[in-house]
Design a protein around this motif. Structure first.
Motif, PDB file in Angstrom:
ATOM      1  N   MET A 172       0.837  -1.205   0.000  1.00  0.00           N
ATOM      2  CA  MET A 172       0.000   0.000   0.000  1.00  0.00           C
ATOM      3  C   MET A 172       0.871   1.253   0.000  1.00  0.00           C
ATOM      4  N   ALA A 173       1.957   1.213   0.758  1.00  0.00           N
ATOM      5  CA  ALA A 173       2.880   2.357   0.788  1.00  0.00           C
ATOM      6  C   ALA A 173       3.505   2.567  -0.586  1.00  0.00           C
ATOM      7  N   ASP A 174       3.873   1.483  -1.271  1.00  0.00           N
ATOM      8  CA  ASP A 174       4.428   1.609  -2.624  1.00  0.00           C
ATOM      9  C   ASP A 174       3.456   2.329  -3.558  1.00  0.00           C
ATOM     10  N   ALA A 175       2.179   1.958  -3.473  1.00  0.00           N
ATOM     11  CA  ALA A 175       1.167   2.593  -4.326  1.00  0.00           C
ATOM     12  C   ALA A 175       1.042   4.081  -3.985  1.00  0.00           C
TER      13      ALA A 175
ATOM     14  N   GLU B 135       4.031   6.060  -5.336  1.00  0.00           N
ATOM     15  CA  GLU B 135       3.890   6.326  -6.774  1.00  0.00           C
ATOM     16  C   GLU B 135       2.966   7.516  -7.017  1.00  0.00           C
ATOM     17  N   LEU B 136       1.831   7.554  -6.328  1.00  0.00           N
ATOM     18  CA  LEU B 136       0.902   8.679  -6.478  1.00  0.00           C
ATOM     19  C   LEU B 136       1.544  10.004  -6.052  1.00  0.00           C
ATOM     20  N   LEU B 137       2.228   9.980  -4.923  1.00  0.00           N
ATOM     21  CA  LEU B 137       2.841  11.211  -4.427  1.00  0.00           C
ATOM     22  C   LEU B 137       3.957  11.700  -5.344  1.00  0.00           C
ATOM     23  N   GLU B 138       4.746  10.780  -5.857  1.00  0.00           N
ATOM     24  CA  GLU B 138       5.806  11.184  -6.787  1.00  0.00           C
ATOM     25  C   GLU B 138       5.219  11.833  -8.034  1.00  0.00           C
ATOM     26  N   LYS B 139       4.128  11.287  -8.556  1.00  0.00           N
ATOM     27  CA  LYS B 139       3.468  11.883  -9.725  1.00  0.00           C
ATOM     28  C   LYS B 139       2.892  13.254  -9.389  1.00  0.00           C
ATOM     29  N   LEU B 140       2.291  13.381  -8.194  1.00  0.00           N
ATOM     30  CA  LEU B 140       1.731  14.660  -7.791  1.00  0.00           C
ATOM     31  C   LEU B 140       2.825  15.718  -7.649  1.00  0.00           C
ATOM     32  N   LEU B 141       3.962  15.338  -7.097  1.00  0.00           N
ATOM     33  CA  LEU B 141       5.071  16.288  -6.960  1.00  0.00           C
ATOM     34  C   LEU B 141       5.567  16.770  -8.317  1.00  0.00           C
TER      35      LEU B 141
END
Length: 190
Positions: A121-124, A127-133
């Motif tokens: 779940m943390a990996d997912a 990934e979302l946070l990296e894209k948002l940044l």
């Protein structure tokens, strides 16, 4: 902090519907404040009644009308008061940590599975946070964005969420591996 302050902070970026606010919470604000969509809708209604936000109805063809909310001057003053108050220390309250604490007296298998699931779940989320940044930065590199970019508060909270998720993932993987090794060694001694 109350949910009201998290909602007001999210609305400082602009005018949003309850649906848009809930989506924003799922991606960005959930790093530091969890709320269900129905809680957000109820909070928006309270904030509007108190005059801290104002809503306007937008008529849509072929879909139900929607309400867009924005922070009022009174809402901004409330945020100023909130920001000026001393922050309370944070604390962890996590049922998985209770399970790990109890590992010496219970079967390790279910806890190892849950640690592995939490790491996934943390990996997912990472990934979302990296894209948002990347999206928030636009074409700027991180240091340039942090010096001159807009919405630096959102960016900084996402960085904190990213660090938290990475550390959580790494700890879960390490704990699961250690518990698996110990369980295997115990089976070998039988």
């Amino acid at each position: 902090m109350a949910l009201r302050h998290a909602v007001l902070a999210a609305l400082l970026d602009g005018e949003y519907s309850g649906y848009q606010l809930a989506k924003g919470f799922d991606i960005g604000v959930a790093n530091f404040w969890h709320a269900l969509p129905q809680q957000l809708y109820a909070e928006l209604a309270k904030l509007e009644t108190e005059g801290l936000v104002t809503g306007r109805e937008v008529v849509q063809e072929g879909r139900p009308n929607k309400r867009l909310f924005r922070v009022t001057e009174a809402g901004l003053a409330e945020m100023e008061r909130f920001v000026a108050r001393a922050a309370k220390p944070s604390f962890i309250r996590d049922d998985l940590l209770v399970k790990v604490q109890a590992i010496d007296g219970v079967a390790a298998g279910p806890v190892i599975e849950q640690l592995t699931e939490r790491a996934q779940m943390a990996d997912a989320k990472i990934e979302l946070l990296e894209k948002l940044l990347v999206k928030l930065r636009g074409g700027a590199d991180e240091e340039e964005f942090l010096r001159t970019g807009e919405r630096v508060g959102t960016y900084l909270t996402c960085l904190r969420g990213l660090a938290f998720e990475r550390e959580s993932r790494d700890w879960c993987r390490r704990a699961a591996a250690l518990l698996s090794e110990r369980a295997a060694a115990a089976r070998g001694q039988d």
